[in-house]
Design a protein around this motif. Structure first.
Motif, PDB file in Angstrom:
ATOM      1  N   GLY A 227      24.761  14.512  40.590  1.00 52.96           N
ATOM      2  CA  GLY A 227      23.943  15.582  40.070  1.00 52.96           C
ATOM      3  C   GLY A 227      22.460  15.539  40.568  1.00 52.96           C
ATOM      4  N   ARG A 228      22.102  14.798  41.665  1.00 51.95           N
ATOM      5  CA  ARG A 228      20.975  14.555  42.205  1.00 51.95           C
ATOM      6  C   ARG A 228      20.664  15.260  43.434  1.00 51.95           C
ATOM      7  NH1 ARG A 228      18.145  10.540  40.125  1.00 51.95           N
ATOM      8  NH2 ARG A 228      16.010  11.914  40.523  1.00 51.95           N
ATOM      9  N   PHE A 229      21.776  15.689  44.169  1.00 46.27           N
ATOM     10  CA  PHE A 229      21.774  16.381  45.578  1.00 46.27           C
ATOM     11  C   PHE A 229      22.756  17.546  45.754  1.00 46.27           C
ATOM     12  CE2 PHE A 229      19.927  12.006  46.421  1.00 46.27           C
ATOM     13  CZ  PHE A 229      18.769  12.225  47.116  1.00 46.27           C
ATOM     14  N   GLU A 230      22.411  18.328  46.700  1.00 47.02           N
ATOM     15  CA  GLU A 230      23.218  19.189  47.004  1.00 47.02           C
ATOM     16  C   GLU A 230      23.552  19.030  48.503  1.00 47.02           C
ATOM     17  OE1 GLU A 230      21.964  23.039  46.351  1.00 47.02           O
ATOM     18  OE2 GLU A 230      20.025  22.831  47.446  1.00 47.02           O
ATOM     19  N   LEU A 231      24.685  19.426  49.167  1.00 49.85           N
ATOM     20  CA  LEU A 231      25.110  19.025  50.487  1.00 49.85           C
ATOM     21  C   LEU A 231      24.375  20.359  51.242  1.00 49.85           C
ATOM     22  CD1 LEU A 231      26.298  17.737  52.754  1.00 49.85           C
ATOM     23  CD2 LEU A 231      28.020  19.034  52.618  1.00 49.85           C
ATOM     24  N   ALA A 232      23.164  20.409  52.128  1.00 47.02           N
ATOM     25  CA  ALA A 232      22.459  21.386  52.701  1.00 47.02           C
ATOM     26  C   ALA A 232      23.412  21.884  54.050  1.00 47.02           C
ATOM     27  CB  ALA A 232      21.217  21.074  52.965  1.00 47.02           C
ATOM     28  N   ALA A 233      23.895  20.664  54.706  1.00 42.86           N
ATOM     29  CA  ALA A 233      24.321  20.910  55.989  1.00 42.86           C
ATOM     30  C   ALA A 233      25.023  19.789  56.508  1.00 42.86           C
ATOM     31  CB  ALA A 233      23.378  21.401  57.174  1.00 42.86           C
ATOM     32  N   THR A 234      25.956  19.869  57.715  1.00 42.88           N
ATOM     33  CA  THR A 234      26.609  18.805  58.148  1.00 42.88           C
ATOM     34  C   THR A 234      26.585  18.920  59.846  1.00 42.88           C
ATOM     35  OG1 THR A 234      28.774  19.607  58.051  1.00 42.88           O
ATOM     36  CG2 THR A 234      28.109  18.137  56.323  1.00 42.88           C
ATOM     37  N   TYR A 235      26.390  17.901  60.672  1.00 42.41           N
ATOM     38  CA  TYR A 235      26.460  18.000  61.953  1.00 42.41           C
ATOM     39  C   TYR A 235      27.228  16.753  62.574  1.00 42.41           C
ATOM     40  CZ  TYR A 235      22.215  20.750  60.938  1.00 42.41           C
ATOM     41  OH  TYR A 235      21.219  21.807  60.471  1.00 42.41           O
ATOM     42  N   GLY A 236      27.900  17.126  63.746  1.00 40.40           N
ATOM     43  CA  GLY A 236      28.549  16.327  64.426  1.00 40.40           C
ATOM     44  C   GLY A 236      27.862  15.190  65.388  1.00 40.40           C
ATOM     45  N   ASP A 237      26.595  15.335  65.179  1.00 38.20           N
ATOM     46  CA  ASP A 237      25.705  14.447  66.217  1.00 38.20           C
ATOM     47  C   ASP A 237      24.361  14.578  65.941  1.00 38.20           C
ATOM     48  OD1 ASP A 237      25.293  12.206  67.718  1.00 38.20           O
ATOM     49  OD2 ASP A 237      26.046  13.029  69.661  1.00 38.20           O
ATOM     50  N   PHE A 238      23.497  13.872  66.619  1.00 33.79           N
ATOM     51  CA  PHE A 238      22.157  14.239  66.496  1.00 33.79           C
ATOM     52  C   PHE A 238      21.716  15.360  67.054  1.00 33.79           C
ATOM     53  CE2 PHE A 238      22.483   9.747  65.382  1.00 33.79           C
ATOM     54  CZ  PHE A 238      21.711   9.584  64.162  1.00 33.79           C
ATOM     55  N   ASP A 239      22.244  16.482  66.823  1.00 37.47           N
ATOM     56  CA  ASP A 239      22.189  17.715  67.684  1.00 37.47           C
ATOM     57  C   ASP A 239      22.364  18.927  66.613  1.00 37.47           C
ATOM     58  OD1 ASP A 239      22.743  20.064  69.198  1.00 37.47           O
ATOM     59  OD2 ASP A 239      23.887  19.182  70.440  1.00 37.47           O
ATOM     60  N   ILE A 240      21.383  19.612  66.237  1.00 37.71           N
ATOM     61  CA  ILE A 240      21.724  21.000  65.586  1.00 37.71           C
ATOM     62  C   ILE A 240      22.606  21.791  65.826  1.00 37.71           C
ATOM     63  CG2 ILE A 240      20.215  22.900  64.772  1.00 37.71           C
ATOM     64  CD1 ILE A 240      18.951  20.590  63.592  1.00 37.71           C
ATOM     65  N   GLY A 241      23.019  21.679  67.138  1.00 35.16           N
ATOM     66  CA  GLY A 241      24.100  22.690  67.704  1.00 35.16           C
ATOM     67  C   GLY A 241      25.432  22.031  67.661  1.00 35.16           C
ATOM     68  N   ARG A 242      25.558  20.976  67.128  1.00 39.78           N
ATOM     69  CA  ARG A 242      27.250  19.996  67.220  1.00 39.78           C
ATOM     70  C   ARG A 242      27.555  20.283  65.789  1.00 39.78           C
ATOM     71  NH1 ARG A 242      28.545  15.915  70.631  1.00 39.78           N
ATOM     72  NH2 ARG A 242      26.793  16.410  71.949  1.00 39.78           N
ATOM     73  N   ARG A 243      28.687  21.074  65.750  1.00 35.95           N
ATOM     74  CA  ARG A 243      29.310  21.265  64.546  1.00 35.95           C
ATOM     75  C   ARG A 243      30.426  19.909  64.259  1.00 35.95           C
ATOM     76  NH1 ARG A 243      31.107  26.448  62.444  1.00 35.95           N
ATOM     77  NH2 ARG A 243      33.227  25.554  62.375  1.00 35.95           N
ATOM     78  N   LEU A 244      30.304  19.612  62.881  1.00 41.72           N
ATOM     79  CA  LEU A 244      31.158  18.528  62.591  1.00 41.72           C
ATOM     80  C   LEU A 244      32.575  18.561  62.861  1.00 41.72           C
ATOM     81  CD1 LEU A 244      31.255  15.806  60.998  1.00 41.72           C
ATOM     82  CD2 LEU A 244      31.787  17.043  58.766  1.00 41.72           C
ATOM     83  N   ASP A 245      33.166  19.774  63.018  1.00 45.47           N
ATOM     84  CA  ASP A 245      34.654  19.914  63.014  1.00 45.47           C
ATOM     85  C   ASP A 245      35.058  20.384  64.466  1.00 45.47           C
ATOM     86  OD1 ASP A 245      33.686  22.511  63.169  1.00 45.47           O
ATOM     87  OD2 ASP A 245      34.862  23.258  61.797  1.00 45.47           O
ATOM     88  N   SER A 246      33.701  20.103  65.373  1.00 41.55           N
ATOM     89  CA  SER A 246      34.143  20.522  66.842  1.00 41.55           C
ATOM     90  C   SER A 246      34.879  19.177  67.579  1.00 41.55           C
ATOM     91  CB  SER A 246      32.575  20.824  67.679  1.00 41.55           C
ATOM     92  OG  SER A 246      32.025  19.455  67.652  1.00 41.55           O
ATOM     93  N   ASP A 247      35.579  19.484  68.611  1.00 35.26           N
ATOM     94  CA  ASP A 247      36.212  18.480  69.156  1.00 35.26           C
ATOM     95  C   ASP A 247      35.152  17.272  69.885  1.00 35.26           C
ATOM     96  OD1 ASP A 247      38.688  19.729  68.588  1.00 35.26           O
ATOM     97  OD2 ASP A 247      38.726  20.734  70.714  1.00 35.26           O
ATOM     98  N   ASP A 248      34.017  17.779  70.182  1.00 35.25           N
ATOM     99  CA  ASP A 248      32.878  16.698  70.779  1.00 35.25           C
ATOM    100  C   ASP A 248      32.128  16.100  69.880  1.00 35.25           C
ATOM    101  OD1 ASP A 248      31.593  18.895  70.229  1.00 35.25           O
ATOM    102  OD2 ASP A 248      30.467  19.087  72.027  1.00 35.25           O
ATOM    103  N   SER A 249      32.339  16.263  68.404  1.00 35.86           N
ATOM    104  CA  SER A 249      31.548  15.664  67.545  1.00 35.86           C
ATOM    105  C   SER A 249      31.896  14.051  67.457  1.00 35.86           C
ATOM    106  CB  SER A 249      31.830  16.302  66.003  1.00 35.86           C
ATOM    107  OG  SER A 249      33.069  16.181  65.792  1.00 35.86           O
ATOM    108  N   VAL A 250      30.919  13.361  67.292  1.00 28.79           N
ATOM    109  CA  VAL A 250      31.088  12.042  67.289  1.00 28.79           C
ATOM    110  C   VAL A 250      30.834  11.079  66.023  1.00 28.79           C
ATOM    111  CG1 VAL A 250      30.908  11.621  69.797  1.00 28.79           C
ATOM    112  CG2 VAL A 250      29.091  11.562  68.589  1.00 28.79           C
ATOM    113  N   ARG A 251      30.268  11.622  65.082  1.00 27.18           N
ATOM    114  CA  ARG A 251      29.697  10.971  63.931  1.00 27.18           C
ATOM    115  C   ARG A 251      29.456  12.258  62.868  1.00 27.18           C
ATOM    116  NH1 ARG A 251      25.887  10.011  67.678  1.00 27.18           N
ATOM    117  NH2 ARG A 251      26.442   7.706  67.630  1.00 27.18           N
ATOM    118  N   LEU A 252      29.309  11.537  61.605  1.00 26.52           N
ATOM    119  CA  LEU A 252      28.811  12.571  60.578  1.00 26.52           C
ATOM    120  C   LEU A 252      27.281  12.452  60.126  1.00 26.52           C
ATOM    121  CD1 LEU A 252      29.155  14.421  57.915  1.00 26.52           C
ATOM    122  CD2 LEU A 252      30.042  12.363  56.734  1.00 26.52           C
TER     123      LEU A 252
END
Length: 259
Positions: A227-252
């Motif tokens: 109840g303290r946070f909302e999920l604003a976004a996820t990324y697949g690396d330290f890269d604004i353009g890397r999606r979490l569900d992309s094949d080249d993602s390496v972390r959450l």
């Protein structure tokens, strides 16, 4: 060694080959997008040697760190003093710590979030971090990619590696084959070792760590339950353009916004 984190110099060498400036750029850029303004203050949780909070301080941001290990806190403060930075590491438990100020951004990197072993630990942590943040503040968590927990595809991280600095060579084995998993508690028990070589002499240091293997859906459910946070976004690396569900993602990379 008493714990993986009781030898800060060796740990610093082992994890020294990181693009700290690039990761800080991501943290600040992602925060500004979801905060709606530039970050003026930031806190590194489980900061260890404090590479990131010290790098943040060099940009002029009010920057602090906190860690449970007194050895790490002392080491980080020594480095900050040597660099003449107005930045402080505090000793504390990230489930129940109060700071002298509020921050626009808090962040938790590497495997630090996995040290929260139970759902109650995570909920207490979310409450603690929310209390540390200014209104609408951002909390960014770096965690293992969900695929790493289920053996689908190639692992995103190496388990063994070698690093060297100032004549000290550190061979790190982060669990390797010496790892046990409790499926009921969702906890991995790992034997972590550093083999340190100096002037041709080698010595092995070993400790056991317990880390939570948190599924992505449980993670989302606990964010909502807090109840303290909302999920604003996820990324697949330290890269604004890397999606979490992309094949080249390496972390959450999860960007949470304080409600």
């Amino acid at each position: 060694m008493s714990s993986t984190y009781s030898m800060p110099l060796i740990y610093d060498i082992a994890f020294g080959d990181r693009n700290v400036e690039g990761e800080c750029d991501f943290l600040l850029n992602a925060s500004e997008i979801h905060l709606g303004r530039p970050v003026e203050s930031a806190l590194e949780l489980a900061c260890g040697p404090g590479a990131h909070f010290r790098a943040m301080a060099k940009t002029g941001i009010l920057s602090d760190g906190m860690d449970l290990s007194p050895e790490m806190v002392a080491y980080a403060n020594q480095l900050a003093a040597k660099e003449r930075l107005t930045a402080t590491a505090f000793e504390g438990d990230m489930r129940q710590w109060a700071a002298p100020r509020k921050y626009d951004l808090a962040y938790c990197l590497l495997v630090s979030f996995a040290h929260l072993l139970t759902n109650d630990d995570i909920l207490a942590h979310f409450s603690c971090v929310a209390n540390l943040l200014s209104p609408g503040g951002i909390y960014i968590i770096s965690h293992a990619h969900p695929r790493d927990f289920y053996g689908s595809g190639e692992p995103s991280i190496e388990r063994t590696w070698v690093a060297e600095r100032d004549g000290i060579t550190v061979e790190t084995d982060w669990g390797g084959e010496n790892q046990r998993f409790d499926p009921l508690a969702e906890i991995d028990e790992l034997t972590i070792s550093y083999t340190v070589t100096t002037d041709g002499n080698s010595e092995r240091f070993e400790s056991t760590e317990r880390l939570r293997r948190l599924s992505y859906q449980t993670f989302l459910a606990l964010i909502k339950q807090s109840g303290r946070f909302e999920l604003a976004a996820t990324y697949g690396d330290f890269d604004i353009g890397r999606r979490l569900d992309s094949d080249d993602s390496v972390r959450l990379l999860a960007v949470l916004r304080k409600i």
